[in-house]
Write an enzyme that holds these catalytic residues in place. Structure first.
Site, PDB file in Angstrom:
ATOM      1  N   LYS A   1      -5.289  92.975  48.766  1.00  0.00           N
ATOM      2  CA  LYS A   1      -5.776  93.644  49.963  1.00  0.00           C
ATOM      3  C   LYS A   1      -6.087  92.632  51.060  1.00  0.00           C
ATOM      4  CE  LYS A   1      -7.346  97.565  47.277  1.00  0.00           C
ATOM      5  NZ  LYS A   1      -6.612  97.133  46.075  1.00  0.00           N
TER       6      LYS A   1
ATOM      7  N   LYS B   1     -12.568 100.903  50.403  1.00  0.00           N
ATOM      8  CA  LYS B   1     -12.120 100.601  49.041  1.00  0.00           C
ATOM      9  C   LYS B   1     -12.609  99.240  48.580  1.00  0.00           C
ATOM     10  CE  LYS B   1      -7.507  99.613  50.987  1.00  0.00           C
ATOM     11  NZ  LYS B   1      -6.073  99.951  50.885  1.00  0.00           N
TER      12      LYS B   1
ATOM     13  N   ARG C   1       6.518 101.605  49.688  1.00  0.00           N
ATOM     14  CA  ARG C   1       6.630 100.327  48.996  1.00  0.00           C
ATOM     15  C   ARG C   1       7.915  99.640  49.452  1.00  0.00           C
ATOM     16  NH1 ARG C   1       4.712  98.230  44.393  1.00  0.00           N
ATOM     17  NH2 ARG C   1       2.735  98.696  45.450  1.00  0.00           N
TER      18      ARG C   1
ATOM     19  N   ARG D   1       5.419 106.931  48.535  1.00  0.00           N
ATOM     20  CA  ARG D   1       4.541 107.642  47.607  1.00  0.00           C
ATOM     21  C   ARG D   1       3.767 108.674  48.430  1.00  0.00           C
ATOM     22  NH1 ARG D   1       3.318 102.419  45.605  1.00  0.00           N
ATOM     23  NH2 ARG D   1       2.810 101.976  47.767  1.00  0.00           N
TER      24      ARG D   1
ATOM     25  N   ARG E   1      -4.557 110.233  48.845  1.00  0.00           N
ATOM     26  CA  ARG E   1      -3.964 109.011  48.295  1.00  0.00           C
ATOM     27  C   ARG E   1      -2.528 109.273  47.858  1.00  0.00           C
ATOM     28  NH1 ARG E   1      -8.109 107.966  43.589  1.00  0.00           N
ATOM     29  NH2 ARG E   1      -7.651 110.193  43.415  1.00  0.00           N
TER      30      ARG E   1
ATOM     31  N   ASP F   1       2.906  97.266  50.924  1.00  0.00           N
ATOM     32  CA  ASP F   1       2.535  98.665  51.124  1.00  0.00           C
ATOM     33  C   ASP F   1       2.420  98.913  52.615  1.00  0.00           C
ATOM     34  OD1 ASP F   1       2.518  99.048  48.430  1.00  0.00           O
ATOM     35  OD2 ASP F   1       0.348  99.158  48.221  1.00  0.00           O
TER      36      ASP F   1
ATOM     37  N   GLU G   1      -1.246  96.447  52.205  1.00  0.00           N
ATOM     38  CA  GLU G   1      -1.437  95.557  51.057  1.00  0.00           C
ATOM     39  C   GLU G   1      -0.194  94.701  50.857  1.00  0.00           C
ATOM     40  OE1 GLU G   1      -2.828  97.132  47.375  1.00  0.00           O
ATOM     41  OE2 GLU G   1      -4.267  98.505  48.311  1.00  0.00           O
TER      42      GLU G   1
ATOM     43  N   ASN H   1       1.388  93.123  47.530  1.00  0.00           N
ATOM     44  CA  ASN H   1       1.280  93.130  46.072  1.00  0.00           C
ATOM     45  C   ASN H   1       2.093  91.984  45.469  1.00  0.00           C
ATOM     46  OD1 ASN H   1      -0.032  95.962  45.266  1.00  0.00           O
ATOM     47  ND2 ASN H   1       1.223  96.230  47.082  1.00  0.00           N
TER      48      ASN H   1
END
Length: 316
Positions: free
Chosen positions: A126, A161, A210, A225, A233, A273, A281, A283
């Site tokens: 993050k 978060k 993604r 997603r 979410r 993301d 984000e 990842n």
């Protein structure tokens, strides 16, 4: 030339092969004639300054009735001619951190570790996005409840978060004047945890995309997603639906901002993301979505990765 591919992952007997990106990597490595070695859970160790593992020969097949067989385990020393796939899922806890230190020693002995263990330590998924503020929505990371409340009041609708969550865990949507805001902040901050607050991006209704980078090159398709029902979410683990799409020009621009630093730091396989027009984000620990994109578009993303790995080894 055949390589020894050593995989550090969560228990292979519990994966879902239709969605498991590590499994796609293992299938591709085996297809190329490389020898697979499965590091048993908690199997990394250090003796007299040398990184070793308790590992077993591994064979895989794309069959949900039985997707792997293991040979007899033995001690394996890390060294040249090896590729180590570090694919343990988050959270990034103390044990994960210690494993990256052992893998740095393995790297020093000549093994190629994917992704680079120093990068795994440096890039919280993050916080790493905030290294590229030109790509991100307004964001505050703080332990100060008053500052976080002021941020919510300023932006009206905010996602809150923890920094070590995954799969949609401990993500809250808060609005200015929300009577639950105090308890949300108490839950997240606890005894002093840093909390991330980010302006809500309405584009989430179209999916949390993604974007995969393979040695700095974006894959031509992304997996969106998409939240379902009354859920905000998009995480697949939170019930989101995965839908493949061609990469957009904005996605390519974001990838171009991030990729040079990832490539410089030896992060061969990275998942970005992107919600709407914004990076949320980066990842690096165990990016996913390969199996879904391969199935929808006839791709071989793991093949792209092993092309990059083999090229890196060939060129020193």
């Amino acid at each position: 030339m055949p390589l020894d591919v050593v995989v550090v992952m969560d228990p292979i007997g519990s994966i879902k092969i239709a969605k498991d990106t590590t499994f796609a990597m293992l299938l591709e490595a085996q297809r190329r004639g490389h020898q697979l070695h499965y590091v048993l859970p908690e199997g990394l160790f250090l003796r007299d300054g040398k990184a070793l593992a308790r590992a077993a020969p591994l064979a895989v097949k794309d069959d949900p009735a039985g997707w792997f067989t293991l040979g007899e385990s033995a001690e394996l020393a890390f060294g040249p001619g090896q590729v180590v796939l570090m694919r343990k899922d988050p959270p990034f806890d103390d044990q994960f951190l210690y494993d990256t230190h052992l893998l740095s020693i393995a790297q020093g002995a000549g093994a190629l570790v994917v992704n680079d263990p120093q990068g795994l330590r440096d890039f919280n998924e993050k916080l790493a996005a905030l290294l590229f503020p030109q790509c991100c929505p307004p964001t505050l990371v703080s332990r100060d409840r008053a500052a976080l409340k002021a941020f919510v009041a300023e932006h009206g609708e905010v996602v809150l978060k923890v920094l070590d969550g995954m799969g949609g865990r401990s993500i809250f949507l808060a609005r200015a004047g929300d009577s639950n805001l105090n308890v949300i902040l108490e839950t997240l901050i606890g005894k002093g945890n840093l909390t991330l607050a980010q302006r809500f991006i309405p584009g989430i209704k179209d999916g949390d995309k993604r974007v995969l980078l393979v040695d700095g090159v974006p894959v031509d398709y992304v997996l969106a997603r998409i939240p379902q029902g009354d859920e905000f979410r998009g995480n697949l683990a939170a019930g989101g639906r995965g839908e493949g799409r061609p990469i957009s020009e904005r996605d390519r621009w974001i990838a171009a901002q991030v990729a040079p630093e990832m490539k410089r730091r030896g992060m061969l396989f990275v998942g970005l993301d992107v919600i709407g027009d914004y990076l949320t984000e980066v990842n690096v620990t165990s990016p996913t979505c390969v199996r879904e994109l391969d199935a929808q578009f006839g791709l071989n993303i793991a093949g792209m990765l092993f092309d990059a790995i083999e090229s890196k080894l060939a060129n020193g």
